[in-house]
Design a protein around this motif. Structure first.
Motif, PDB file in Angstrom:
ATOM      1  N   ALA A 106       0.849  -1.194   0.000  1.00 38.14           N
ATOM      2  CA  ALA A 106       0.000   0.000   0.000  1.00 38.14           C
ATOM      3  C   ALA A 106       0.881   1.239   0.000  1.00 38.14           C
ATOM      4  O   ALA A 106       2.054   1.171   0.360  1.00 38.14           O
ATOM      5  N   GLY A 107       0.273   2.340  -0.394  1.00 39.90           N
ATOM      6  CA  GLY A 107       0.924   3.627  -0.192  1.00 39.90           C
ATOM      7  C   GLY A 107       0.618   4.088   1.227  1.00 39.90           C
ATOM      8  O   GLY A 107      -0.495   3.873   1.717  1.00 39.90           O
ATOM      9  N   LYS A 188      -3.227   3.633   1.477  1.00 39.94           N
ATOM     10  CA  LYS A 188      -4.055   3.656   0.259  1.00 39.94           C
ATOM     11  C   LYS A 188      -3.671   2.460  -0.586  1.00 39.94           C
ATOM     12  O   LYS A 188      -2.485   2.260  -0.885  1.00 39.94           O
ATOM     13  N   GLU A 189      -4.672   1.658  -0.953  1.00 42.74           N
ATOM     14  CA  GLU A 189      -4.383   0.505  -1.806  1.00 42.74           C
ATOM     15  C   GLU A 189      -5.561   0.282  -2.749  1.00 42.74           C
ATOM     16  O   GLU A 189      -6.319   1.211  -3.006  1.00 42.74           O
ATOM     17  N   THR A 213       4.917   0.588   0.482  1.00 46.23           N
ATOM     18  CA  THR A 213       5.918   0.652  -0.595  1.00 46.23           C
ATOM     19  C   THR A 213       6.246   2.087  -1.001  1.00 46.23           C
ATOM     20  O   THR A 213       7.272   2.322  -1.644  1.00 46.23           O
ATOM     21  N   ASP A 214       5.335   3.030  -0.711  1.00 43.49           N
ATOM     22  CA  ASP A 214       5.518   4.393  -1.208  1.00 43.49           C
ATOM     23  C   ASP A 214       4.755   5.357  -0.306  1.00 43.49           C
ATOM     24  O   ASP A 214       3.839   4.950   0.399  1.00 43.49           O
TER      25      ASP A 214
HETATM   26  N1  ADE Z   1      -0.141  -0.181  -3.676  1.00 46.04           N
HETATM   27  C1  ADE Z   1       1.059   0.244  -3.284  1.00 46.04           C
HETATM   28  N2  ADE Z   1       1.124   1.584  -3.278  1.00 46.04           N
HETATM   29  C2  ADE Z   1      -0.083   2.052  -3.674  1.00 46.04           C
HETATM   30  C3  ADE Z   1      -0.645   3.326  -3.882  1.00 46.04           C
HETATM   31  N3  ADE Z   1       0.057   4.437  -3.663  1.00 46.04           N
HETATM   32  N4  ADE Z   1      -1.925   3.391  -4.302  1.00 46.04           N
HETATM   33  C4  ADE Z   1      -2.640   2.286  -4.520  1.00 46.04           C
HETATM   34  N5  ADE Z   1      -2.165   1.056  -4.354  1.00 46.04           N
HETATM   35  C5  ADE Z   1      -0.896   0.921  -3.925  1.00 46.04           C
END
Ligand code: ADE
Length: 256
Positions: A106-107, A188-189, A213-214
């Protein structure tokens, strides 16, 4: 008594079986390997649904994984809400789990304390891209659903927690950002709210375990940061999920 995804009271079961839902093979594979999960043969879910399931018994806990499979046309993973709700619906029907876990990357929002590689537990899920400004449809669009409360597990594992928001885009519009801000979204995913919708049909409680991840409210392009950190975040997830499963096994929902 614990709550299900919409806050209704439900039976205080002892957890004996868990279904973990993944969108991407890269997110699922480390756990499948670490737990020695076997692909279900013959398949427990018959095509044309593209999802693939894996199962194994771990001491007192039956563990099932469903991965959304690949898109035939493009060969990429079936990410997003539509495949997630189909997989969840079919896998809950097939395995009758006591708890569902929406797991993946997810972010994260720096404003809510997220950093790359953190693993978050969801407290609730919403949709940030279902904007329907009509009476009652506005509430339906947001689709706010509570996750299973797991205060003991969260404290024992020292995990961060927060609201998870789903949408079908890796990027976002200003309006998406406004909605996520209003709900103090931490991660957010692209699947959890759709998984919650299917869980709610069956009154099965949902947990979300999401590795960052971000940084959504950071300054780097999401896709670049996502690709750079995908494998590290999948490793963080793989390190956390077995510990989550260990805390679920044999405990009553109200003891989590
Ligand atoms: N999965 C990983 N990072 C994401 C993001 N910023 N938005 C949606 N799904 C994600």
């Amino acid at each position: 008594m614990p709550n299900n995804v919409q806050g209704r009271k439900m039976d205080d079961k002892t957890v004996q079986s868990v279904l973990i839902v993944f969108a991407m093979q890269a997110e699922a594979q480390p756990l499948i390997q670490a737990l020695g999960l076997e692909k279900d043969e013959p398949p427990k879910i018959i095509g044309p649904a593209p999802c693939v399931t894996f199962s194994s018994q771990h001491e007192d806990l039956q563990v099932h994984v469903v991965w959304n499979g690949k898109d035939e046309e493009t060969g990429v993973d079936n990410v997003g809400t539509v495949p997630a709700s189909l997989s969840t619906y079919l896998a809950v029907l097939a395995f009758k789990p006591d708890v569902v876990i929406s797991a993946g990357t997810a972010g994260g929002f720096r404003a809510q304390g997220a950093a790359i590689g953190d693993v978050f537990l969801g407290t609730a899920v919403i949709n940030h891209d279902r904007r329907i400004p009509l009476p009652s449809f506005d509430k339906y669009g947001i689709g706010y659903s509570l996750c299973l409360a797991t205060p003991r597990l969260q404290a024992e594992l020292g995990l961060k927690q927060g609201v998870v928001s789903s949408g079908n885009s890796l990027d976002y519009t200003d309006k998406c950002m406004e909605i996520m801000g209003q709900h103090q979204v931490a991660v957010k995913e692209m699947e959890a709210a759709a998984i919650a919708w299917a869980c709610n049909l069956y009154h099965v409680p949902l947990m979300c375990v999401k590795a960052v991840t971000d940084i959504v409210d950071g300054d780097r392009p999401t896709s670049e940061e996502f690709l750079e950190n995908l494998h590290a975040a999948a490793a963080a997830l793989q390190n956390t999920l077995p510990r989550v499963l260990g805390r679920l096994a044999g405990r009553k929902l109200s003891e989590l």
